[in-house]
Scaffold this active site. Structure first.
Site, PDB file in Angstrom:
ATOM      1  CB  SER A 143      -1.039  -0.192   0.998  1.00 15.12           C
ATOM      2  OG  SER A 143      -1.615   1.112   1.120  1.00 15.12           O
ATOM      3  CG  ASP A 288      -3.061  -0.373  -2.599  1.00 19.22           C
ATOM      4  OD1 ASP A 288      -2.865   0.990  -2.675  1.00 19.22           O
ATOM      5  OD2 ASP A 288      -3.697  -0.990  -1.999  1.00 19.22           O
ATOM      6  CG  ASP A 290      -6.041   0.918  -0.917  1.00 19.45           C
ATOM      7  OD1 ASP A 290      -4.924   1.654  -0.678  1.00 19.45           O
ATOM      8  OD2 ASP A 290      -5.862   0.161   0.513  1.00 19.45           O
TER       9      ASP A 290
END
Length: 538
Positions: A143, A288, A290
């Site tokens: 992440s 990433d 998200d």
């Protein structure tokens, strides 16, 4: 070097499939080796995350192979053997290698494996697990962690992050896994583009307003750039300028100290671009993709919204057009309480969960209502739970642009919308204070001291302290009156040696007067919390 440590290193090297591990460990000091072999990397938030290095206490191919063998073993034990598993990866160093290794282990265990054809955003994997009815998914990603890290994120059926006891079962299976070089690996082929296409079509479909929006975008050197452009274009939003120096995936993240949109200075280039092109909104994705951070123009220049502010806006925007009586919105215990007030205003259900999307995604369990929206203050937003039961920066970006267009059709700006919410539900201000702790044991001592001597007053108000143990290691202190409230949540970080304190003040009344009073109370509260967390144990 002790004989036990020497033996552990030699045993590891005898089975490490990475030919470079021996040279890496030979260059380590005794202290470094002792740290690498003192423990194994443990399951944290839905998986593994740590520095890429040889040894059991790091992210490396051997650790990935053994973790995947354990995952397959647990899935089979739960009656999911032979079912499909989705494997994806981001653009970090070794991500593709780790993903292929994981896919090959699962294939040898008899699972039909879909290995993504290229680096993909984490929500693509969550979506594909849910869309295909797969038994599980694995995404190789760290992440927004530093460039030196990588991770291994596990999704259960439905595309939800795993929770206990599955995580502890996998960890127990890792402990008895064969040596890495003895774990069978089978042939795998990579997927086509069909799952990405379906994901992008769904992400674009959260748009419901019309009109153009000028967007400034950065994917922060991660994998989200092209995917975000495609989703925005499918949603009719093609007026997008990108931060060129941060657009192509680069695992070294050369223009930022930490690839996290929340870090000071990380979005400077984005806000500069937004001002230069007279954008309507600035969007920063983490590596990433998200998580999604939003920047907006104000009378005094561009600024990034907090995760809470974005959460209020998106939650209100979704609820204003929903069947509120059957809708659930959710936020975490460390997030603002404003969303609860917004939900009450619409007659919707609000659920407060423990920290993390593994809990937020399950907020509607046991309720006669369906999750509509969930967010956490760390810029994570789930805006289409029917498709992705996890945070999704790309669909959140589409919805944020859509909201800007809808507000402009009403003659309003984002700051106007925030003012509207403050008038309806009170001025809410939030901030966080972090104290670095020497070790987990020191954090435990400080938390024990706070439990034994909780604060009696904060910002002049008597407060009640609620201990969330054993569900989680956190204290919640609340106080106030009908027009004012103060709230502090104190918890140790689950991933770093830090004590985190989340502060919120709410003041009702005239907007400007309430903002002035809230700012004063927050400053007082912050000083008291700093003093509180600096005291030593009895």
């Amino acid at each position: 070097m002790t004989s036990d440590l020497f033996a552990a290193v030699q045993q590891w090297l005898a089975h490490d499939p990475d030919p470079h591990a021996a040279a890496e460990l030979a260059a380590c000091s005794t202290e470094d080796l002792a740290e690498r072999f003192a423990a194994t990397l443990t399951f944290g938030t839905a998986g593994l995350r740590g520095p890429m290095r040889a040894g059991p206490n790091g992210m490396n191919l051997a650790v990935v192979l053994r973790a995947t063998w354990a995952l397959g073993t647990v899935l089979t034990r739960h009656g999911r053997g032979g079912e499909q598993v989705i494997v994806g990866y981001d653009a970090r160093h070794h991500s593709a290698e780790f993903a292929r290794g994981a896919a090959e282990v699962l294939a040898a265990q008899g699972f039909p494996v879909t290995l993504m054809f290229a680096p993909v955003p984490t929500p693509v994997v969550a979506f594909t697990v849910r869309h295909t009815g797969a038994a599980a998914g694995v995404q190789i990603t760290a992440s927004h962690n530093p460039a030196s890290d990588n991770g291994y994120k596990v999704y259960a059926a439905g595309g939800l992050q795993i929770v206990s006891p599955v995580d502890t079962e996998i960890e127990a299976a890792i402990a008895v896994a064969p040596p890495a070089d003895e774990i069978p690996r089978g042939e795998v082929t990579t997927s086509g583009t069909e799952f990405v296409t379906r994901y992008l079509e769904r992400a674009s479909s959260v748009r419901r307003a019309s009109g153009s929006v000028r967007v400034a975008l950065t994917p922060m050197h991660g994998v989200g750039g092209d995917y975000a452009l495609d989703a925005l274009a499918l949603a009719g939003l093609s007026d997008v300028a990108v931060v060129e120096a941060q657009f192509a995936p680069d695992p070294d993240f050369p223009t930022v100290t930490f690839p996290n949109p929340e870090e000071p200075g990380a979005t400077d280039r984005l806000l500069s671009l937004a001002a230069d092109i007279d954008a309507d909104i600035a969007i920063a994705l983490d590596p990433d993709a998200d998580r999604c951070a939003i920047g907006v123009p104000t009378a005094s220049g561009w600024r990034m919204l907090s995760g809470d502010e974005t959460g209020w806006l998106l939650g209100d925007y979704l609820l204003c057009d929903a069947d509120a009586g059957s809708a659930v919105v959710a936020s975490t215990v460390v997030s603002s309480r404003m969303l609860a007030r917004i939900a009450a205003g619409y007659g919707a259900h609000h659920v407060e969960t423990l920290t993390g999307f593994k809990w937020l995604a399950r907020a509607d369990e046991g309720l006669d209502a369906t999750l509509l929206y969930a967010y956490e203050e760390a810029i994570g937003h789930c805006v289409d739970p029917a498709a992705v039961r996890d945070k999704d920066g790309i669909s959140a970006a589409v919805l944020a642009c859509d909201m800007v267009a809808a507000l402009r059709a009403r003659g309003l700006s984002v700051t106007d919308a925030l003012d509207e919410l403050a008038r309806r539900h009170g001025v809410h201000t939030t901030t966080a204070i972090t104290r670095r702790i020497e070790s987990p044991s020191a954090a435990a001592e400080l938390m024990a001291d706070l439990r034994s001597r909780p604060p009696q007053r904060l910002a002049s108000y008597p407060v009640e302290t609620i201990d969330l143990a054993p569900r989680t290691d956190a204290l919640v202190c609340t106080g106030g009156d009908a027009a004012t409230s103060v709230r502090v949540v104190i918890r140790p970080s689950g991933t770093e040696p830090k004590l985190k304190c989340y502060l919120e003040v709410r003041c009702d009344g005239d907007l400007e007067a309430a903002r002035t009073r809230a700012a004063q109370l927050q400053a007082t509260l912050a000083e008291q919390v700093r003093e509180l967390t600096q005291r030593g144990p009895n």
